[in-house]
Design a protein around this motif. Structure first.
Motif, short mmCIF file in Angstrom:
data_model
loop_
_atom_site.label_atom_id
_atom_site.label_comp_id
_atom_site.label_asym_id
_atom_site.label_seq_id
_atom_site.Cartn_x
_atom_site.Cartn_y
_atom_site.Cartn_z
N ILE A 81 0.85 -10.82 4.33
CA ILE A 81 2.56 -10.00 4.64
C ILE A 81 2.42 -8.67 5.06
CG2 ILE A 81 4.62 -8.80 3.11
CD1 ILE A 81 3.70 -11.37 0.79
N HIS A 82 3.15 -8.53 5.56
CA HIS A 82 2.68 -6.53 6.12
C HIS A 82 4.72 -5.71 5.98
CE1 HIS A 82 1.94 -3.69 8.89
NE2 HIS A 82 3.12 -3.28 9.20
N ALA A 83 4.16 -5.44 5.27
CA ALA A 83 5.72 -4.60 5.38
C ALA A 83 5.59 -2.86 6.20
CB ALA A 83 5.62 -3.98 4.24
N PHE A 84 6.91 -3.05 7.15
CA PHE A 84 6.61 -2.09 8.09
C PHE A 84 7.69 -0.90 7.25
CE2 PHE A 84 6.46 -5.02 11.10
CZ PHE A 84 5.69 -5.02 11.95
N LEU A 85 7.05 0.22 7.08
CA LEU A 85 7.13 1.67 5.93
C LEU A 85 7.33 2.71 6.65
CD1 LEU A 85 4.69 0.79 3.55
CD2 LEU A 85 7.04 -0.37 3.23
N GLY A 86 8.81 3.08 6.28
CA GLY A 86 9.44 4.30 6.84
C GLY A 86 9.47 5.28 5.92
N MET B 95 0.14 -18.26 8.50
CA MET B 95 1.41 -17.62 8.44
C MET B 95 1.39 -15.88 8.21
SD MET B 95 4.25 -17.66 5.70
CE MET B 95 4.63 -19.76 5.94
N LEU B 96 2.31 -15.20 9.55
CA LEU B 96 2.50 -13.69 9.33
C LEU B 96 3.77 -13.85 8.87
CD1 LEU B 96 1.15 -10.82 9.13
CD2 LEU B 96 1.73 -10.57 11.49
N ILE B 97 4.03 -13.37 7.58
CA ILE B 97 5.38 -12.36 7.41
C ILE B 97 5.75 -11.10 7.66
CG2 ILE B 97 7.28 -12.68 4.89
CD1 ILE B 97 5.84 -14.25 3.47
N CYS B 98 6.26 -10.73 7.83
CA CYS B 98 6.76 -9.41 7.78
C CYS B 98 8.30 -8.99 7.84
CB CYS B 98 7.20 -8.55 10.11
SG CYS B 98 5.41 -8.64 10.67
N TYR C 34 -0.12 -1.53 11.45
CA TYR C 34 -0.42 -2.04 11.83
C TYR C 34 -1.20 -2.47 13.04
CZ TYR C 34 1.39 -7.01 13.40
OH TYR C 34 1.83 -8.15 14.42
N TYR C 35 -1.81 -3.62 12.54
CA TYR C 35 -3.02 -3.53 13.98
C TYR C 35 -2.33 -5.35 14.28
CZ TYR C 35 -6.22 0.01 12.05
OH TYR C 35 -6.48 0.72 11.61
N GLU C 36 -2.92 -5.58 16.17
CA GLU C 36 -2.08 -6.15 16.54
C GLU C 36 -3.12 -7.96 16.33
OE1 GLU C 36 -2.34 -7.84 21.08
OE2 GLU C 36 -1.72 -5.23 20.54
N SER C 37 -4.88 -8.07 15.65
CA SER C 37 -5.07 -8.58 15.50
C SER C 37 -4.82 -9.30 14.29
CB SER C 37 -6.47 -8.15 14.74
OG SER C 37 -6.51 -7.00 13.89
N GLN C 38 -3.90 -8.47 13.60
CA GLN C 38 -2.75 -9.78 12.47
C GLN C 38 -1.73 -10.59 12.99
OE1 GLN C 38 -1.39 -5.15 10.78
NE2 GLN C 38 -1.06 -6.96 8.84
N TYR C 39 -1.02 -9.72 13.69
CA TYR C 39 -0.26 -10.74 14.97
C TYR C 39 -1.27 -12.03 15.48
CZ TYR C 39 2.06 -12.80 18.81
OH TYR C 39 2.74 -13.38 20.13
N ARG C 40 -2.65 -11.66 15.68
CA ARG C 40 -2.88 -12.73 16.81
C ARG C 40 -3.49 -13.39 15.61
NH1 ARG C 40 -1.57 -11.96 22.14
NH2 ARG C 40 -1.17 -9.79 22.18
N GLN D 101 7.38 4.61 -5.55
CA GLN D 101 7.27 5.55 -4.43
C GLN D 101 6.23 4.51 -4.03
OE1 GLN D 101 7.28 9.30 -3.08
NE2 GLN D 101 7.96 10.00 -4.55
N ARG D 102 5.67 3.81 -4.70
CA ARG D 102 4.22 2.73 -3.75
C ARG D 102 4.99 0.95 -3.72
NH1 ARG D 102 -0.75 3.85 -3.94
NH2 ARG D 102 -1.25 5.79 -4.27
N ILE D 103 4.27 0.97 -2.33
CA ILE D 103 5.26 -0.34 -1.65
C ILE D 103 3.99 -1.43 -1.20
CG2 ILE D 103 6.21 -1.99 -0.10
CD1 ILE D 103 8.66 -0.44 -0.70
N SER D 104 3.52 -2.45 -2.20
CA SER D 104 2.12 -3.04 -0.81
C SER D 104 3.02 -3.56 -0.20
CB SER D 104 1.67 -4.62 -2.48
OG SER D 104 0.65 -5.71 -1.91
N THR D 105 1.16 -3.31 1.03
CA THR D 105 1.96 -3.64 1.82
C THR D 105 1.10 -4.78 2.61
OG1 THR D 105 -0.06 -2.23 3.13
CG2 THR D 105 2.14 -1.44 2.97
N GLY D 106 -0.38 -5.46 1.99
CA GLY D 106 -0.89 -5.86 2.53
C GLY D 106 -2.73 -5.32 2.80
#
Length: 532
Positions: free
Chosen positions: A527-532, A499-502, A395-401, A18-23
């Motif tokens: 990398i950022h994974a949006f997890l549900g 680079m940011l990979i989502c 997810y923090y907006e600073s990652q995107y900026r 169940q664990r997924i690395s999210t960075g």
């Protein structure tokens, strides 16, 4: 056995699937679904719960369970757990649990409050396991729920304040975390200004939620992994017009409230329950509000776009990449699911200004005919209501900026968090290049294809490619599933520093994508994974 020993649990376990690395050092909160037997869906569990069948061996609701007795029920054929002082027989639920028996067994014979809150905080366990309720956990005189140590008594070390302390546990560590932010207030003839000094450089105005009901004001500030609450019965009346400003770099929050009458307030008001408190967000109660369905638009053959109006007196702007929980009653049982709000459109001229004002939000929801919650949502009409929670996310907006090149890997409704990233990067900004690889089964499953195509034609900084796993014979695009060679040819930039990979989609897709990206040399910080 004279005492119950409850070790500290990490959930999911370190070696769990169940664990997924999210960075970015984030704590994963997703879980893999296991293959359930036929007739073991959530809807089947709802029906079983309402069937009248005894799910707690004739002991339902009548027992006062000691810690010693709880510890005896720790096998797959006889498993009890306690959450917030209530004891449940979870044995009959094993075959219905999407996360599998292994994860449920981590709470068997133990206090599972922390385990439950880390994954299912928004779920109404009283409703879900109502028919499995055994009784309340008995708190012996030698047990203590206080934070201060007492002579001769060892304290529980659960992170959740809702857990009951049990004997034979290591002593509590000194309190840690954020201190309560300092706040102040000012006034002039027209307005009241509340100032909260969060001291968080990444604080944004979307992390402030305002609710006003019957003269009571509740301000929720999401500060890193914590939630700070101000809750007051106001001295005088205010209008529903609010504004929130955040000082960049300092985290100082100014909340401006309009007075109804031009009179001098003697005080801000009377403190109510929970006022001026801060705790970890994972430990806070999930709050819902009734939202009115304003419009419903067809996006594809099985997906709708819903515009939902927040209640009068509420201001909630959802940050990039954050989600809300949607709750409804299904045959008397409360069921909830997570959804990421989307833009009203990818076209600038079709944006709904009420979104920026925190008055409405848009949800893109796929209706599953055999689902549990979505068939209820699919029957909603304009004017009906739906319960929506506060937003949350990692997810923090600073990652995107910090990035100049944005690579988006989406499957199905995994497009939803990407829509706002695309709009922000391509329409609002002028210096970012965006690539979207969108995976679906068939061409008719592609959400907002016309809008994506139009955006790509109008802006050279946006590129989209579609990959279909079950295409028709005439499909001329990419085929198959996510794989190494696809990613190698798709990701254009070689400058990995900016680079940011989502990634977003079903858990198997997300896991595969993260594994492939790791093999290609992309680090967790990219990398950022949006997890549900």
């Amino acid at each position: 056995m004279s005492h119950l020993t409850v070790p500290v649990q990490q959930f999911p376990s370190l070696n769990s699937a169940q664990r997924i690395s999210t960075g970015q050092g984030q704590q994963p909160t997703t879980r893999n679904k296991v293959a359930l037997k036929p007739g073991r869906s959530l809807m089947d569990w709802v029906r079983l719960s309402k069937s009248g069948r005894d799910l707690c061996s004739g002991r339902g609701g009548r027992l006062e369970v000691t810690g010693e007795e709880l510890a005896k029920h720790n096998t797959e054929t006889d498993a009890w757990t306690t959450v917030r002082g209530k004891v449940y027989n979870i044995t009959p639920y094993f075959e219905y649990h999407p996360g599998g028996v292994e994860e449920l067994m981590r709470g068997a014979g133990k206090d599972g409050t922390q385990l439950f809150d880390e994954i299912h905080k928004w779920v109404n366990i009283d409703s879900m396991l109502e028919k499995c309720f055994i009784g309340k956990l008995k708190v012996e005189k030698h047990l203590s729920c206080t934070s201060g140590p007492k002579k001769g008594i060892q304290q529980g070390n659960f992170l959740s304040p809702n857990s009951l302390a049990l004997p034979d546990l290591p002593a509590l560590k000194p309190p840690s975390g954020l201190p309560i932010p300092r706040h102040d207030w000012f006034q002039n003839k027209q307005c009241i200004t509340i100032t909260v000094y969060t001291k968080w450089k990444d604080m944004i105005h979307e992390n402030v939620i305002i609710d006003q009901t019957n003269g009571r004001l509740r301000v929720t500030c999401l500060i890193q992994e914590y939630t700070y609450i101000m809750h007051l019965e106001l001295e005088e009346k205010i209008s529903g017009n609010y504004s929130v400003n955040v000082a960049e770099g300092t985290g100082k929050v100014d909340i401006r409230l309009e007075k109804v009458q031009d009179i001098q307030w003697k005080s801000l008001g009377i403190p109510c329950k929970g006022h001026n408190t801060i705790k970890k967000t994972i430990e806070t109660e999930t709050r819902y509000r009734n939202c009115c369905v304003l419009s419903i638009h067809k996006v594809s053959h099985d997906t709708n776009l819903y515009c939902l109006e927040l209640p009068p007196g509420t201001r909630m702007c959802v940050p990039l990449g954050h989600h809300v929980h949607v709750k409804a009653s299904v045959e008397g049982m409360e069921i909830s699911r997570s959804y990421t709000p989307v833009t009203s459109s990818l076209a600038k001229e079709q944006q709904d200004p009420r979104v920026a004002e925190g008055m409405v939000l848009y949800l893109m929801i796929k209706i599953y005919s055999e689902g549990t919650l979505t068939p209820v949502i699919g029957k909603l009409l304009i004017g009906d209501s739906l319960q929506i929670s506060d937003h949350e996310g990692t997810y923090y907006e600073s990652q995107y900026r910090q990035c100049t090149h944005l690579v988006l890997l989406a499957a199905g409704t995994g497009l939803t968090p990407m829509t706002r990233l695309i709009y922000e990067a391509v329409i609002q900004d002028t210096d970012r290049h965006v690539q979207l690889m969108f995976f679906n089964k068939t061409e008719e499953d592609i959400l907002w294809k016309e809008q994506l195509q139009q955006l790509a034609q109008q802006n050279q900084r946006f590129d989209v490619q579609y990959v279909l796993s079950e295409p028709c014979a005439s499909w001329k695009g990419l085929r198959g599933r996510i794989r190494k060679e696809l990613l190698e040819s798709f990701i254009l930039t070689k400058d990995k520093r900016k680079m940011l990979i989502c990634v977003c989609g079903p858990n198997p897709f997300t896991e595969a994508a993260l594994s492939l990206l790791k093999d290609l040399g992309y680090g967790d910080n990219m990398i950022h994974a949006f997890l549900g």
